[in-house]
Scaffold this active site. Structure first.
Site, PDB file in Angstrom:
ATOM      1  N   ASP A   1       0.546  -1.588   0.438  1.00 47.76           N
ATOM      2  CA  ASP A   1       0.150   0.221   0.039  1.00 47.76           C
ATOM      3  C   ASP A   1       0.851   1.515  -0.493  1.00 47.76           C
ATOM      4  OD1 ASP A   1      -2.650   1.278  -0.065  1.00 47.76           O
ATOM      5  OD2 ASP A   1      -2.132   1.863   2.073  1.00 47.76           O
TER       6      ASP A   1
ATOM      7  N   ASP B   1      -0.230   4.660   0.884  1.00 53.62           N
ATOM      8  CA  ASP B   1      -0.383   5.969   1.622  1.00 53.62           C
ATOM      9  C   ASP B   1      -0.734   5.474   3.264  1.00 53.62           C
ATOM     10  OD1 ASP B   1      -1.054   8.378   0.364  1.00 53.62           O
ATOM     11  OD2 ASP B   1      -2.944   7.542  -0.503  1.00 53.62           O
TER      12      ASP B   1
ATOM     13  N   ASP C   1      -1.969  -0.380   6.364  1.00 55.77           N
ATOM     14  CA  ASP C   1      -1.491   0.048   6.981  1.00 55.77           C
ATOM     15  C   ASP C   1      -2.464  -0.213   7.735  1.00 55.77           C
ATOM     16  OD1 ASP C   1      -2.080   2.100   5.119  1.00 55.77           O
ATOM     17  OD2 ASP C   1      -2.293   3.962   6.998  1.00 55.77           O
TER      18      ASP C   1
END
Length: 342
Positions: free
Chosen positions: A26, A28, A225
């Site tokens: 991922d 961001d 995250d």
């Protein structure tokens, strides 16, 4: 798909960058935040790549094109090509192309990333419901997306045109904090029309399929995250995952995670890709990891010992997830997490 309920983070004798052939990262909250590289990301990814691990960048953000994302990564010191980037725009464009004729018109509510992905699939992006589109596709269009774009979507959907969404993330991180994501914009159209979109992005299977098709990964590791997109997406795809604590997920959320949100591994940041992972073992009525013993009491999680904070968190995960089984752990973990400064 039936999966065994995870009751503890797993250990690994080998560095994760050696145990897996491809990292599905991922962006961001993992690689960068607010456009700037997260601490240790550049060096960690460089080391993993030099050791032979293939790096792919998988994002639900449909605004930017793969070329733009790759250029940004390269500027940050993470060399990347457009082919290393997989977006929810690409996943939803494939989904649409499988159901409409070649060259068909698709009404776009979003940014350039969607338009490029549609053209890649031989479809024609249009701007108005009066252009007789055969589908509507909605993706994140940035803070400047005009309100009138939602109206165009509603007009077309009211005429019976099928509606697709790149993703439904309610929020997106920005340099100034958490901002509304594409999921919030999808809700606007849903409320106005009463319709339901077909969604392609994480954590749903179309995004995982797009990622595997484009990377050819044989043993991928999802690195993210967010529990509800990255980790759930790995769960749905039947692959392992690494949660890094540089983004939106905090200790209480991790301990309360239902089975589909429980990562295979937990680490502070992307340096966790370069190391093995400590084993969490049963110790009497609790679980031990790196000097810490965690137990589930009647009303709270208890933590004894000392050592690295992450090891304490891993032990607490085992206690919480075992106590919860296939439910959500509701035991108070405040005092235990305070000891870890988490």
């Amino acid at each position: 798909m039936s999966q065994q309920v995870r009751t503890r983070p797993e250990g690994s004798d080998r560095a994760l960058s050696e145990a897996y052939d491809t990292a599905l990262l991922d962006l961001d909250g993992v690689v960068y935040a607010g456009g700037e590289a997260i601490a240790h990301a550049v060096d960690s990814l460089g080391t993993a790549r030099a050791g032979g691990m293939h790096l792919a960048y998988v994002t639900n953000n449909a605004l930017r094109t793969p070329d733009a994302v790759a250029a940004h990564l390269t500027e940050l010191g993470i060399p990347a090509q457009a082919g290393d980037v997989i977006t929810s725009a690409q996943a939803v464009a494939r989904l649409i192309a499988e159901e409409v004729p070649a060259g068909a018109r698709v009404l776009v509510v979003g940014g350039e990333g969607l338009r490029v992905a549609l053209r890649e699939r031989g479809l024609e992006p249009v701007e108005s419901a009066d252009d007789v589109p055969v589908a509507v596709v909605q993706g994140y269009g940035g803070p400047e997306l005009p309100w009138g774009r939602f109206a165009e979507a509603c007009y077309a959907i009211a005429r019976g045109v099928p509606w697709f969404a790149s993703n439904t993330d309610l929020t997106i991180p920005s340099a100034r904090g958490i901002a509304p994501g594409n999921g919030a914009a999808v809700e606007v159209v849903r409320i106005a029309t009463g319709a339901e979109p077909r969604v392609a992005g994480k954590p749903l299977p179309p995004m995982h399929r797009e990622t595997i098709l484009r990377t050819g990964a044989q043993r991928p590791l999802v690195v993210g995250d967010r529990l509800d997109t990255d980790i759930e997406g790995a769960f749905n795809g039947g692959v392992d995952s690494l949660l890094v604590l540089t983004g939106v997920t905090d200790g209480p959320q991790l301990l309360a995670a239902p089975p589909r949100h429980r990562p295979t591994y937990v680490d502070a940041d992307l340096r966790g890709m370069l190391t093995g992972q400590p084993e969490v073992v049963e110790a009497g009525a609790g679980f031990w990891c790196g000097g810490w013993t965690a137990t589930a009491g009647e009303k709270r999680l208890e933590l004894d010992g000392e050592g690295e904070a992450l090891d304490g968190l891993r032990a607490l995960c085992a206690a919480a997830w075992t106590a919860a089984g296939d439910e959500v752990c509701e035991l108070d973990a405040g005092k235990a997490l305070t000891r870890l400064a988490l």
